[in-house]
Design a protein around this motif. Structure first.
Motif, PDB file in Angstrom:
ATOM      1  N   LEU A 140       0.823  -1.214   0.000  1.00 26.60           N
ATOM      2  CA  LEU A 140       0.000   0.000   0.000  1.00 26.60           C
ATOM      3  C   LEU A 140       0.860   1.269   0.000  1.00 26.60           C
ATOM      4  O   LEU A 140       0.571   2.226  -0.725  1.00 26.60           O
ATOM      5  N   MET A 141       1.928   1.266   0.784  1.00 23.24           N
ATOM      6  CA  MET A 141       2.767   2.456   0.858  1.00 23.24           C
ATOM      7  C   MET A 141       3.583   2.646  -0.419  1.00 23.24           C
ATOM      8  O   MET A 141       3.823   3.779  -0.853  1.00 23.24           O
ATOM      9  N   ARG A 142       4.001   1.562  -1.040  1.00 21.90           N
ATOM     10  CA  ARG A 142       4.737   1.663  -2.301  1.00 21.90           C
ATOM     11  C   ARG A 142       3.849   2.227  -3.414  1.00 21.90           C
ATOM     12  O   ARG A 142       4.351   2.819  -4.371  1.00 21.90           O
ATOM     13  N   ALA A 143       2.547   2.036  -3.286  1.00 16.10           N
ATOM     14  CA  ALA A 143       1.624   2.527  -4.318  1.00 16.10           C
ATOM     15  C   ALA A 143       1.527   4.049  -4.312  1.00 16.10           C
ATOM     16  O   ALA A 143       0.988   4.635  -5.258  1.00 16.10           O
ATOM     17  N   GLU A 144       2.015   4.690  -3.251  1.00 17.07           N
ATOM     18  CA  GLU A 144       2.104   6.150  -3.166  1.00 17.07           C
ATOM     19  C   GLU A 144       0.770   6.847  -3.443  1.00 17.07           C
ATOM     20  O   GLU A 144       0.680   7.770  -4.250  1.00 17.07           O
ATOM     21  N   GLY A 145      -0.283   6.372  -2.782  1.00 17.72           N
ATOM     22  CA  GLY A 145      -1.577   7.040  -2.874  1.00 17.72           C
ATOM     23  C   GLY A 145      -2.491   6.540  -3.962  1.00 17.72           C
ATOM     24  O   GLY A 145      -3.649   6.959  -4.032  1.00 17.72           O
ATOM     25  N   THR A 146      -2.019   5.636  -4.829  1.00 16.16           N
ATOM     26  CA  THR A 146      -2.895   5.068  -5.852  1.00 16.16           C
ATOM     27  C   THR A 146      -3.641   3.866  -5.276  1.00 16.16           C
ATOM     28  O   THR A 146      -3.242   3.290  -4.268  1.00 16.16           O
ATOM     29  N   VAL A 147      -4.729   3.483  -5.933  1.00 15.59           N
ATOM     30  CA  VAL A 147      -5.568   2.388  -5.443  1.00 15.59           C
ATOM     31  C   VAL A 147      -4.910   1.043  -5.751  1.00 15.59           C
ATOM     32  O   VAL A 147      -4.398   0.827  -6.853  1.00 15.59           O
ATOM     33  N   VAL A 148      -4.923   0.159  -4.770  1.00 17.80           N
ATOM     34  CA  VAL A 148      -4.410  -1.205  -4.930  1.00 17.80           C
ATOM     35  C   VAL A 148      -5.586  -2.165  -4.797  1.00 17.80           C
ATOM     36  O   VAL A 148      -6.292  -2.153  -3.789  1.00 17.80           O
ATOM     37  N   SER A 149      -5.802  -2.992  -5.802  1.00 16.62           N
ATOM     38  CA  SER A 149      -6.929  -3.921  -5.770  1.00 16.62           C
ATOM     39  C   SER A 149      -6.639  -5.100  -4.842  1.00 16.62           C
ATOM     40  O   SER A 149      -5.479  -5.401  -4.531  1.00 16.62           O
ATOM     41  N   ALA A 150      -7.698  -5.789  -4.435  1.00 12.43           N
ATOM     42  CA  ALA A 150      -7.543  -6.986  -3.606  1.00 12.43           C
ATOM     43  C   ALA A 150      -6.766  -8.049  -4.365  1.00 12.43           C
ATOM     44  O   ALA A 150      -5.957  -8.781  -3.785  1.00 12.43           O
ATOM     45  N   GLU A 151      -6.980  -8.122  -5.695  1.00 14.08           N
ATOM     46  CA  GLU A 151      -6.270  -9.107  -6.515  1.00 14.08           C
ATOM     47  C   GLU A 151      -4.770  -8.821  -6.527  1.00 14.08           C
ATOM     48  O   GLU A 151      -3.950  -9.736  -6.461  1.00 14.08           O
ATOM     49  N   GLU A 152      -4.417  -7.538  -6.600  1.00 12.24           N
ATOM     50  CA  GLU A 152      -2.996  -7.178  -6.599  1.00 12.24           C
ATOM     51  C   GLU A 152      -2.366  -7.484  -5.249  1.00 12.24           C
ATOM     52  O   GLU A 152      -1.213  -7.929  -5.177  1.00 12.24           O
TER      53      GLU A 152
END
Length: 219
Positions: A161-173
């Motif tokens: 989640l933190m590596r995504a830098e504010g973008t949405v992360v899906s449950a599948e990812e």
């Protein structure tokens, strides 16, 4: 980080996998080269820990297949042979690093981590956002100076989640990056991990649920 361990000595393979999981890595295990070819054709790995002397399909062929797949996977080749010619041959096939058996587990972890950093855009070893500090080398997390007693899975989810830098992360990812191939895509594992992670992070809430899309770590 998702890692594939390919080693025909089952006890060694399982020991490596269990040790890496303690550092919040999602680890799949294969015991021969044919199984490995199947896995690399399906999953996207950050690092492949590959024994060179494999049954059914030789490790050299697996190494070449990983490169041909065109993904970001880096190869750490293991061998019982200590001579220079053997190491040179393995690196010549495209392996990114080489480790001779027997090896110190701490060195294996350090090499896997170093290769994973090369498999993705460079990020600092300590992630900070919203008062949360995620120290990857020490495998520690805190919020506003308060230590967070995270399980390896919670730590892995928070890192994604933190590596995504504010973008949405899906449950599948999240399942792909923080769990291994045995994770049931229909399970509520992500929801449960998110619930316990939110509780440990405390107030005000930092993880937002985006209906129909996934989760976002806010500031």
């Amino acid at each position: 980080m998702r890692v594939l361990v390919v080693e025909d000595e089952r006890l060694l393979a399982d020991t490596i996998a269990e040790g890496l999981r303690r550092f919040s890595m999602a680890v799949d295990v294969c015991y021969d080269g044919e199984q490995a070819l199947d896995r690399v054709g399906v999953h996207g790995y950050d690092v492949v820990v590959l024994d060179r002397d494999l049954p059914v399909v030789h490790g050299d062929e697996v190494c070449v297949a990983v490169l041909r797949a065109g993904g970001e996977a880096r190869v750490l080749m293991l061998t019982a042979a200590a001579d220079v010619d053997d190491r040179v041959a393995g690196l010549g096939l495209g392996a990114d690093d080489y480790l001779t058996k027997p090896f110190a587990f701490a060195e294996l972890v350090a090499r896997v981590r170093a290769l994973s950093r090369r498999a993705r855009p460079a990020l600092p070893p300590v992630l900070e956002r919203g008062g949360v500090v995620l120290d990857l080398p020490r495998h520690q997390a805190s919020r506003d100076g308060r230590f967070l007693p995270l399980s390896p899975k919670e730590f892995a989810v928070l890192e994604v989640l933190m590596r995504a830098e504010g973008t949405v992360v899906s449950a599948e990812e999240l399942l792909e990056k923080a769990w291994d191939e045995h994770a049931d895509p229909f399970t509520n594992a992500v929801r449960v991990a998110m619930m316990t992670l939110r509780r440990k992070l405390g107030e005000p809430p930092l993880i937002e649920t985006v209906p129909g899309a996934g989760y976002r770590f806010g500031s």
